[in-house]
Design an enzyme around this catalytic site. Structure first.
Site, PDB file in Angstrom:
ATOM      1  CB  CYS A 117      -0.791   0.046   1.267  1.00 50.02           C
ATOM      2  SG  CYS A 117      -2.017   1.471   1.361  1.00 50.02           S
ATOM      3  CB  CYS A 120      -0.941   2.596   4.012  1.00 48.96           C
ATOM      4  SG  CYS A 120      -2.565   2.041   3.298  1.00 48.96           S
ATOM      5  CG  ASP A 121       2.870   1.050   4.671  1.00 47.66           C
ATOM      6  OD1 ASP A 121       2.437   1.612   5.463  1.00 47.66           O
ATOM      7  OD2 ASP A 121       2.901  -0.084   4.116  1.00 47.66           O
TER       8      ASP A 121
END
Length: 292
Positions: A117, A120-121
């Site tokens: 992701c 997300c990261d």
């Protein structure tokens, strides 16, 4: 979530069993094709969905479904890691999850440099060197996103790009160019406490290349979350649940919607439309069933 809202509006008693809210849109930063929004991030859109769900008397349990069975009386038993539930009708809308590379080091370094992701990261790799693996829309979007924070980005594809023209254009227009490596197979991920190296192989020559990277974003497609339907429903070659144009499966009272199905196009607006359709068809089914 859309199916639950439509079910509640029809005064059906609805239970949502979900491991987590939001699904794939939670991994998506830029959404420019959902009607009503010129631009919205995936998490923002799902927050709006969540707000609407909670305006109705819909029971929500955060549990992972592990089994689904048809009872002799044509009702259903749903098994989860939290218990068992009975239902007159079921809508399978469990979406998809990221496909893994299945190479040495991947499992070991998941969460320690290997990510599925970028949304997300991505910020965790500011100023670092990262690799994005894949050639589709999600891979190009991930490369575009992380190029704004990482010092260097490699984009590694197995065969070439299978992405929308607008993403290919955006990739070429980046202020910080991405290093594109075409026709490479990922062989291994190495490191000590975290990811340090990525080993790839040129398809035509079998020549090995070692890249020093601190992060790897795997974007090679998705797998349907359909395991709990194994042996009960028909799957296509991609393990997607087979439905007709009205979201019906081969079992009366059992419907499927969204990316877990064999529908040809995977879009948020289509998945939401599928959810509403499934709830309306389920309502029609129950009206007939309860009168018989």
């Amino acid at each position: 979530m859309t199916a639950a809202v439509y079910a509640a509006r029809k005064r059906m008693k609805a239970l949502i069993l979900t491991k987590e809210f939001g699904g794939q849109p939670m991994w998506t930063m830029d959404i420019e094709n959902y009607m009503g929004y010129q631009f919205v991030t995936g998490p923002e859109l799902m927050e709006k969905f969540d707000e609407q769900v909670r305006k109705f008397p819909i029971e929500i349990k955060y549990e992972e479904v592990t089994g689904l069975a048809v009872n002799p009386d044509r009702t259903f038993t749903i098994t989860s890691d939290g218990g068992e539930y009975q239902a007159q009708a079921v809508i399978v809308a469990s979406g998809k999850r990221p496909r893994r590379l299945e190479v040495p080091g991947e499992a070991e370094f998941t969460g320690r440099g290997v990510s599925y992701c970028a949304t997300c990261d991505g910020p965790l790799f500011a100023g670092k060197t990262v690799a994005v693996i894949g050639g589709g829309n999600s891979a190009l979007q991930a490369a575009i996103e992380v190029s704004g924070v990482a010092e260097k980005v490699y984009l590694i594809s197995l065969e070439g790009y299978k992405a929308d023209p607008i993403l290919l254009e955006k990739l070429k227009e980046l202020d910080q160019p991405v290093t594109e490596l075409m026709s490479y197979t990922t062989k291994e991920i190495k490191g000590s406490q975290a990811v340090e190296k990525l080993i790839i192989v040129k398809n035509e020559t079998n020549k090995e290349i070692e890249l020093e990277v601190q992060g790897i974003f795997v974007e090679i497609g998705l797998m349907p979350n359909s395991e709990y339907c194994e042996g009960l429903l028909d799957f296509n070659e991609y393990r997607e649940v087979v439905t007709d144009c009205r979201t019906r499966t081969k079992i009366p009272g059992l419907f499927a919607a969204g990316d877990v199905t064999n529908g040809p196009d995977k879009q948020i607006v289509i998945a939401a439309g599928d959810g509403s359709k499934a709830a309306l068809v389920a309502y029609e089914y129950l009206l007939h069933k309860l009168r018989v």
